[in-house]
Design an enzyme around this catalytic site. Structure first.
Site, PDB file in Angstrom:
ATOM      1  N   ASN A 148     -10.427  -0.521 -30.538  1.00  0.00           N
ATOM      2  CA  ASN A 148     -11.604  -1.145 -30.067  1.00  0.00           C
ATOM      3  C   ASN A 148     -11.843  -2.211 -29.488  1.00  0.00           C
ATOM      4  OD1 ASN A 148     -12.423  -3.654 -32.111  1.00  0.00           O
ATOM      5  ND2 ASN A 148     -10.918  -2.438 -32.998  1.00  0.00           N
ATOM      6  N   GLU A 178      -5.521   6.687 -36.538  1.00  0.00           N
ATOM      7  CA  GLU A 178      -6.661   7.333 -36.981  1.00  0.00           C
ATOM      8  C   GLU A 178      -6.735   8.812 -36.537  1.00  0.00           C
ATOM      9  OE1 GLU A 178     -11.511   7.004 -36.344  1.00  0.00           O
ATOM     10  OE2 GLU A 178     -10.409   5.212 -36.212  1.00  0.00           O
ATOM     11  N   THR A 233     -13.150   6.507 -34.417  1.00  0.00           N
ATOM     12  CA  THR A 233     -14.213   5.737 -34.356  1.00  0.00           C
ATOM     13  C   THR A 233     -14.379   4.661 -33.630  1.00  0.00           C
ATOM     14  OG1 THR A 233     -13.383   4.503 -36.270  1.00  0.00           O
ATOM     15  CG2 THR A 233     -14.702   6.367 -36.889  1.00  0.00           C
ATOM     16  N   CYS A 247     -11.426   3.312 -44.078  1.00  0.00           N
ATOM     17  CA  CYS A 247     -12.882   2.871 -43.824  1.00  0.00           C
ATOM     18  C   CYS A 247     -13.753   4.181 -43.936  1.00  0.00           C
ATOM     19  CB  CYS A 247     -13.047   2.308 -42.425  1.00  0.00           C
ATOM     20  SG  CYS A 247     -14.589   2.047 -41.712  1.00  0.00           S
ATOM     21  N   HIS A 256      -2.971   7.404 -31.875  1.00  0.00           N
ATOM     22  CA  HIS A 256      -3.522   6.570 -32.654  1.00  0.00           C
ATOM     23  C   HIS A 256      -3.516   7.103 -34.261  1.00  0.00           C
ATOM     24  CE1 HIS A 256      -6.459   3.886 -34.384  1.00  0.00           C
ATOM     25  NE2 HIS A 256      -6.260   2.872 -33.161  1.00  0.00           N
TER      26      HIS A 256
END
Length: 402
Positions: A319, A187, A250, A157, A185
């Site tokens: 998220n 990311e 994010t 992304c 995680h």
């Protein structure tokens, strides 16, 4: 490793693709066919509300697939179309959604297994196609795949790439990157691989612990034990917290990321004063627009008079978990499911309470008139939301008929 130079060289490699293969529109059509929902569109058109008998559904005004996720899945579909016979791998799940990942497996896209906590890349051979997922891959993984002679399809992304650019700037100025995220995680693992010196803080409480250490000092061994596996090799809090930059995973809760940024800004201003402040602190806005929109919509949804909340998304989706937190903070009974299959048989639901193992609740759907709030994480297709709503409505009809 000069990560910036490596990434620039990789961008110019003939075996590296970040913009697809020219048949993106066809891939999007396939996605829409499989994952869009006429019922969800109907609810959107009706001011995000559906009334059926004793049930009123309130849908969040922003939910489900974000642009970055849709782009990543479309690129994966496009890759299979472009390379119909080649072996294709993904370094992890393409996104945190079980139905999407299962569909890719049906398309004979392989997923790199994790064995004893490490990804097993031994199955990858020269000439194989390897897809990097939406939340990215570590620079070490990229280098390994490039050195092996693989074709790399990078669906990372752009918001995640923006965070990588931020920690590169921290590194250039010899600032430690304090990353608001979950150190395990994917990311955050990827982001930290682009950083120089780094420290990962999970929440505001951990950030306040770091703040106190910056201002007052403390027990170094206790500090390092508290952040085991969440800092760079050789991290020394007495040395490495003199100059800091703030970044984030994010998908974290926007309000907490902002609070952590302000906390460290205030901390460094207090310690070094306004004249020296800029030499000791860096911060860039790396909060994802889509994450922010979905959280803002959730804050709007919990203002309704709800009987309960259903949050739909992968159990390992950060998220989605934060959407669940918002409902819990408002005192609303909330159930996090990853698919409609978790509802039933009978009036039972299999769900994941916050920070706990999967649980089963019996008689979760009450009798009489009820108002249900529904939202979904950024990796959840509309079709999954439709299936959950239909399962709820069917169950409610059976309860009334008894």
């Amino acid at each position: 490793m000069d990560t910036k130079t490596f990434k620039r060289d990789l961008n110019h490699s003939p075996n590296y693709y970040r913009r697809g293969f020219g048949n993106h529109k066809e891939a999007v059509v396939a996605l829409n066919t499989e994952y869009q929902s006429s019922l969800i569109q109907e609810i959107r058109d009706n001011n995000y509300r559906l009334d059926r008998g004793d049930v009123t559904i309130f849908l969040a005004e922003s939910f489900g697939f974000c642009w970055g996720v849709e782009r990543a899945v479309a690129m994966a579909y496009e890759t299979r179309s472009h390379f119909p016979e080649e072996r294709i791998w993904i370094t992890n799940e393409i996104i945190h959604n079980p139905s999407v990942n299962t569909r890719l497996q049906e398309m004979e896209v392989g997923f790199i297994e994790v064995k004893a906590g490490e990804k097993d890349f031994s199955v990858v051979e020269t000439g194989d196609i390897v897809i990097l997922p939406a939340f990215g891959a570590s620079v070490q993984e990229m280098k390994f795949l490039n050195d092996r002679g693989c074709t790399i399809v990078d669906t990372t992304c752009p918001w995640v790439s923006k965070v990588w650019n931020s920690v590169e700037k921290h590194k250039k100025k010899k600032h430690t990157s304090i990353i608001h995220g979950k150190y395990k995680h994917e990311e955050t693992v990827a982001t930290s691989s682009f950083a120089g010196t780094y420290l990962v803080v999970l929440n505001l409480k951990e950030a306040e612990y770091v703040r106190n250490y910056i201002l007052q000092g403390g027990d170094k061994e206790e500090f390092l034990a508290k952040f085991t596996n969440a800092h760079s090799l050789g991290f020394d809090p007495d040395r490495d917290l003199e100059r800091i930059g703030v970044a984030n995973q994010t998908t974290m809760l926007k309000s907490e990321t902002e609070a952590i940024g302000k906390l460290f800004e205030k901390t460094m201003l207090e310690k070094y004063g306004p004249i020296e402040f800029n030499a000791h602190f860096m911060s860039f806005n790396t909060i994802c627009d889509a994450t922010q929109e979905r959280q803002d919509a959730m804050f709007g949804l919990v203002k309704e008079d709800l009987s309960l909340m259903v949050v739909i998304g992968g159990f390992n989706s950060s998220n989605t978990t934060h959407l669940q937190e918002i409902a819990i903070d408002k005192g609303i009974i909330s159930y996090h499911i990853d698919s409609a299959d978790r509802i039933g048989p009978g009036n039972r639901i299999e769900h994941k309470p916050l920070d706990k193992a999967i649980a089963v609740t019996e008689n979760w759907l009450p009798e009489g008139k009820i108002a249900i709030g529904i939202t979904s994480g950024a990796s959840t297709p509309d079709k999954s939301v439709e299936e959950a709503i239909e399962r709820i409505l069917s169950l409610k009809e059976k309860i009334i008929a008894r």
